[in-house]
Scaffold this active site. Structure first.
Site, PDB file in Angstrom:
ATOM      1  CE1 TYR A  18      -3.780  -2.172  -0.221  1.00  0.00           C
ATOM      2  CE2 TYR A  18      -2.851  -3.315   1.689  1.00  0.00           C
ATOM      3  CZ  TYR A  18      -3.751  -3.256   0.630  1.00  0.00           C
ATOM      4  OH  TYR A  18      -4.616  -4.294   0.426  1.00  0.00           O
ATOM      5  CG  ASP A  19       1.611   3.073  -3.465  1.00  0.00           C
ATOM      6  OD1 ASP A  19       2.623   2.448  -3.099  1.00  0.00           O
ATOM      7  OD2 ASP A  19       1.063   2.950  -4.587  1.00  0.00           O
ATOM      8  CB  THR A  20      -2.854   6.018  -0.315  1.00  0.00           C
ATOM      9  OG1 THR A  20      -2.241   6.546  -1.488  1.00  0.00           O
ATOM     10  CG2 THR A  20      -3.659   7.100   0.388  1.00  0.00           C
TER      11      THR A  20
END
Lengths: 312, 312
Positions: A18-20
C-alpha cells in the site's frame, strides 16, 4: 474472519502493498487527549517509506485548521491538506454537489469548526454558535420568524445542542412558514444533511453521545433520515478524490469502528481495511448495534503494534 | 375502514353505549392555548348525562395539579382526579411497579411537572431543572462524578434538554463509573424509562419535536429503547385502573393520534376508539411514520361535532 496482524512479516507485507494509508483519528491515534502508544513512531515509519498519509475523521466539531492544532498539541506530524473532516466534506458537498444557490443559507446544528468550513467554502449559514440559539430558554413558534432563505439543515456533533435549535431545524424541514399551514412543505425544498451518524465518540475516559445522537431527535420527529456525508458514505471519499490522487487498490484504511471506518473502506473499494484497537473495542456496548455487518481484512490490538517493523 | 360520525343519531348511539369517556387533550380539546370549538359544550353534555370523564394525556411537562390550571385557564371543567398524565403514571410505575428502593434516585430529563409528580410519589431524583444540568457549557467526563445512587433514568419532553443531560443519562445507562472501565455495566441495574414516545406535539401554530424526539439521542447512542409508560402502552391504563373503577367494554377513547391514542384504546380492550380532528390530521407529516398500523372505529372532523346531540 479477520486475520490478526502480529508479526513484523505481517506488517511488512502491508507496507509493500500500500502507497496510501488512510487513518481514522479518535480511537486510533488518540483517545480524547491521550495519544495511543506508538502512534507517532508508526506515522514516522510510514513517512520514511514515502507513504502518503491521510487523516479521515468524522469529527465535525473542528475545522481542518483547528484539527491540525490537535495533532500539533499531541506532537503528531500532520499537514492541513492531509486532513479530511466530515464538516469540510459537508461544506464541499453543499457548495459543489447540491450546489446550494449563493442567496440560500444553511441552518446549522453544529460547532465552530463546522462554521469555519462553511465560511471557507463560501456557504452562508445561521444557527450554530449563535447565542440566540444556544439557549435553554423556552422556544415558541409564536415568536419565531423563519428565514425564507434557508435551503438546507446541516447537523453534526453539537455539545451546545438545544431544543431551540432542534425546533427551528424541524420547522425548516417541514414547513416554509410554520405559522401558515397553507405554506408549502419543505420536504423537497430543504435538504436534510448530517456530517456523520456515529452513535458515540471516544472522549478520554469513556464514550459520549455522537453526531448521530444529536440528529436523532430530527430523524425521530420527521420520520426520515438525513443524507450523511462522513464515513461510511461515499461523499467523504469523493471529496478526498477531488483533492488528492490515489489508487484505491493501493490504499489501506485503518479504523476502529465497523459501521463507519471499516464499512467506508469496503464501500470505497479500498485494498484492505484494518481494525485497530480491536480487542479493546470488542467489549464495547456500541458493538451490538452494528449494521450492516462488516468485518475488516485484518485486526490488530493497537496501531502502535506496527512499530515491530521499525524495531527489527 | 373507520366509520364517519356525522349525524345526531351517530353520536346518540355512542352516548347510550359508553359510561366512561377518556379524552386525549392536546390536539383534541385544544391546540396549544387555543380551545377547540365546542369542546366545553361537549364535556358539559357528557357530565349532564352522568358520564365519567377522564383526561388521559402524554404531556409530561405538567403535573396533574398544574395541568388542572390549564383547564381552568381555558374555561374547561376538570378535576385533578380526572387527569392522568404520563409523568404521574411514570412516577407511580417507579414507586409501585419497579419499586425503586428509597435510597435510590432517578436521573431526570424532564421539566418541573415531572419533578412534582416524582416528589409527590416520594421518589428521589437529580437532573431535571437543576441549573447545573440546564447548561450549554461543555460537558467533560473528567469533571463528572456520577451519583452511585442513580437506579433509573426517566426521560420526557424537556424544552431545556442539553448535551450535559444526555451525556449524564448515557453514562448512568452504560457504566456505573465512567472513569473506571472495570466498573460494572449498568445495562441491567439502571432502568431506562420514558414518559412517552410521541414524535411531535401540537404547539399552537404548528408542531414541535415531542418526548420521543428528546429521548431519541439516548436510544440511538445506546442502541436500545426505553420502557415507555404513556399511551399507547398498558402502564398508563394500569395506573388509571388502580385509581378509578371502569368497565373497559363501556369505555370509549377519543384521540387524534393513531400510534398513541387509538392504539392505546385498542391495546387496552376499550369499547370503541374515535379519531378526532381526523380530516385535519390526515394531511400531517407524522402520519407517514405510523407503526404499527391501526385504525379507529369511528372518525370525526372535530370533537365539537358531538354538539349536534345537544342542539337537537
Amino acid at each position: 474472519m479477520s486475520a490478526r496482524l502480529e508479526t513484523p512479516a505481517d506488517y511488512e507485507s502491508l507496507l509493500a502493498k500500500y502507497d496510501t494509508w488512510m487513518f481514522d483519528c479518535d480511537g486510533v491515534l488518540w483517545h480524547g487527549d491521550r495519544l495511543i502508544d506508538g502512534a507517532v513512531e508508526v506515522l514516522s515509519l510510514l513517512r520514511s517509506r514515502q507513504k502518503k498519509v491521510l487523516f479521515v475523521t468524522n469529527n465535525a466539531t473542528k475545522s481542518r485548521k483547528s484539527y491540525k492544532g490537535k495533532f500539533d498539541q499531541l506532537g503528531v506530524e500532520a499537514h492541513v491538506d492531509e486532513i479530511y473532516g466530515s464538516a469540510y466534506a459537508a461544506a464541499v458537498y453543499i457548495s459543489s454537489v447540491i450546489k446550494l444557490p449563493k442567496d440560500k443559507k444553511v441552518y446549522v446544528i453544529g460547532m465552530k469548526g463546522m462554521e469555519e468550513e462553511l465560511r471557507d467554502e463560501g456557504v452562508s449559514f445561521i444557527g450554530g454558535t449563535d447565542p440566540a440559539d444556544c439557549t435553554t430558554a423556552p422556544f415558541s413558534l409564536d415568536t419565531f420568524t423563519p428565514d425564507p432563505a434557508v435551503g438546507a439543515v446541516l447537523c453534526g456533533l453539537d455539545t451546545a445542542v438545544t431544543y431551540t435549535k432542534l425546533s427551528k431545524a424541524f420547522q425548516y424541514l417541514t414547513r416554509a412558514d410554520p405559522t401558515n399551514p397553507a405554506s408549502p412543505k419543505n420536504l423537497e425544498t430543504c435538504a436534510f444533511l448530517a456530517t456523520n451518524e456515529d452513535s458515540t465518540y471516544p472522549a478520554g475516559a469513556g464514550l459520549l453521545p455522537g453526531a448521530g445522537a444529536v440528529s436523532a431527535p430530527l430523524r425521530y420527529a420527521l420520520g426520515r433520515d438525513p443524507v450523511a456525508i462522513g464515513k461510511p458514505n461515499g461523499q467523504m471519499l469523493d471529496c478526498i478524490r477531488a483533492k488528492v490522487p490515489f489508487d484505491p487498490a493501493r490504499t489501506i484504511m485503518i479504523g476502529d469502528r465497523l459501521n463507519t471506518d471499516i464499512l467506508f473502506g469496503q464501500n470505497g473499494g479500498l485494498g484492505d481495511v484494518v481494525g485497530a484497537n480491536w480487542y479493546y473495542h470488542r467489549i464495547r456496548p456500541h458493538w451490538s448495534q452494528l449494521l450492516p455487518p462488516s468485518f475488516p481484512d485484518y485486526v490488530t490490538a493497537s496501531i502502535g503494534d506496527l512499530r515491530v517493523v521499525a524495531s527489527e
